[in-house]
Scaffold this motif. Structure first.
Motif, PDB file in Angstrom:
ATOM      1  N   VAL A 179       5.631   5.545 -11.214  1.00 52.56           N
ATOM      2  CA  VAL A 179       4.641   6.256 -10.397  1.00 52.56           C
ATOM      3  C   VAL A 179       3.260   6.156 -11.050  1.00 52.56           C
ATOM      4  O   VAL A 179       2.250   5.999 -10.345  1.00 52.56           O
ATOM      5  N   ASP A 180       3.198   6.197 -12.367  1.00 48.15           N
ATOM      6  CA  ASP A 180       1.912   6.016 -13.065  1.00 48.15           C
ATOM      7  C   ASP A 180       1.308   4.652 -12.758  1.00 48.15           C
ATOM      8  O   ASP A 180       0.105   4.545 -12.480  1.00 48.15           O
TER       9      ASP A 180
ATOM     10  N   LEU B 214      -0.043   4.576  -9.155  1.00 51.38           N
ATOM     11  CA  LEU B 214      -1.277   5.340  -9.011  1.00 51.38           C
ATOM     12  C   LEU B 214      -2.459   4.667  -9.705  1.00 51.38           C
ATOM     13  O   LEU B 214      -3.606   4.849  -9.294  1.00 51.38           O
TER      14      LEU B 214
ATOM     15  N   ALA C 251      -4.875   2.668  -0.725  1.00 53.52           N
ATOM     16  CA  ALA C 251      -3.802   3.663  -0.782  1.00 53.52           C
ATOM     17  C   ALA C 251      -2.465   3.103  -0.306  1.00 53.52           C
ATOM     18  O   ALA C 251      -1.419   3.379  -0.907  1.00 53.52           O
TER      19      ALA C 251
ATOM     20  N   ARG D  45      -0.838   1.036  -3.061  1.00 49.96           N
ATOM     21  CA  ARG D  45      -0.334   1.904  -4.126  1.00 49.96           C
ATOM     22  C   ARG D  45       0.931   2.627  -3.680  1.00 49.96           C
ATOM     23  O   ARG D  45       1.923   2.702  -4.418  1.00 49.96           O
TER      24      ARG D  45
ATOM     25  N   TRP E  38       4.923   2.191  -5.184  1.00 50.62           N
ATOM     26  CA  TRP E  38       5.808   3.268  -5.622  1.00 50.62           C
ATOM     27  C   TRP E  38       7.090   3.306  -4.789  1.00 50.62           C
ATOM     28  O   TRP E  38       8.195   3.390  -5.337  1.00 50.62           O
TER      29      TRP E  38
ATOM     30  N   ARG F 180       3.821  14.119  -7.966  1.00 49.21           N
ATOM     31  CA  ARG F 180       2.711  13.501  -8.694  1.00 49.21           C
ATOM     32  C   ARG F 180       2.026  12.453  -7.826  1.00 49.21           C
ATOM     33  O   ARG F 180       0.806  12.317  -7.852  1.00 49.21           O
ATOM     34  N   LEU F 181       2.805  11.708  -7.061  1.00 50.33           N
ATOM     35  CA  LEU F 181       2.242  10.715  -6.147  1.00 50.33           C
ATOM     36  C   LEU F 181       1.341  11.405  -5.126  1.00 50.33           C
ATOM     37  O   LEU F 181       0.212  10.980  -4.897  1.00 50.33           O
TER      38      LEU F 181
ATOM     39  N   GLY G   7      -1.760  12.533  -6.763  1.00 49.85           N
ATOM     40  CA  GLY G   7      -2.571  11.402  -7.192  1.00 49.85           C
ATOM     41  C   GLY G   7      -3.187  10.606  -6.065  1.00 49.85           C
ATOM     42  O   GLY G   7      -4.158   9.866  -6.272  1.00 49.85           O
ATOM     43  N   MET G   8      -2.651  10.763  -4.873  1.00 51.29           N
ATOM     44  CA  MET G   8      -3.171  10.015  -3.723  1.00 51.29           C
ATOM     45  C   MET G   8      -4.263  10.813  -3.006  1.00 51.29           C
ATOM     46  O   MET G   8      -4.774  10.377  -1.974  1.00 51.29           O
TER      47      MET G   8
END
Length: 185
Positions: free
Chosen positions: A70-71, A74, A80, A83, A87, A129-130, A133-134
């Motif tokens: 996921v890091d 991102l 977007a 990304r 993921w 987290r995704l 982060g989005m």
């Protein structure tokens, strides 16, 4: 832990990983793992009292792998959608690394009593987290559980069929487009 005990534990985990990957969690018995590792049942059960605890040991490093994926997604310098697809593709691939895991883990989502609850929490955390982060690229109301169940469903189908990789990618693209606030993101 003594060196010989550590070697036995490592060998058990290695053999179980290969057996689970080749035949699936449900198709492998603890006796097969012990025999394959060259240890007695007592040694196996001393290290791993249940098959689920053995499975947990197999994927200890898995949590780091999930968070790393996921890091990486991102951190991509990309739109977007790219990304998000990075993921979702990694997520589906991780779910299908061990035969049958996609359905077991996805089916256990939301069940705190499941032997797979820790794995579910790792995926839910990564999906949260995704989302964070989005920023505003995802549609309002999209949540970690929805993403986990949608991708888990695709992964379970892929795991139990002969679907070509491009078919899985196409299904993940549909999910991505549904999650995005704007398809042009």
């Amino acid at each position: 832990m003594r060196a010989d005990a550590q070697r036995n534990r490592d060998r058990i985990v290695e053999v179980a990983r290969e057996l689970f990957r080749a035949r699936g969690f449900d198709a492998v018995s603890m006796d097969e793992v012990a025999k394959g590792a060259g240890v007695g049942p007592g040694t196996l059960y001393r290290h791993f009292p249940t098959k689920e605890s053995l499975y947990d040991a197999i994927i200890e490093a898995w949590s780091e792998k999930v968070n790393g994926a996921v890091d990486r997604a991102l951190a991509l310098e990309a739109p977007a959608r790219v990304r998000l697809l990075a993921w979702l593709s990694d997520y589906a691939a991780m779910l299908t690394e061990h035969k049958g895991a996609a359905a077991r883990i996805t089916g256990a989502l939301g069940d705190p009593g499941s032997p797979f609850a820790a794995k579910c929490q790792t995926y839910l955390g990564a999906n949260q987290r995704l989302i964070e982060g989005m920023d505003s690229a995802l549609r309002p109301g999209a949540n970690a559980m929805q993403i986990s169940r949608l991708v888990g469903g695709v992964a379970a189908v892929a795991d139990n069929s002969e679907l070509p990789a491009d078919s899985v990618t196409a299904m993940l693209a549909v999910i991505a487009d549904g999650l995005l606030a704007s398809v042009n993101a």
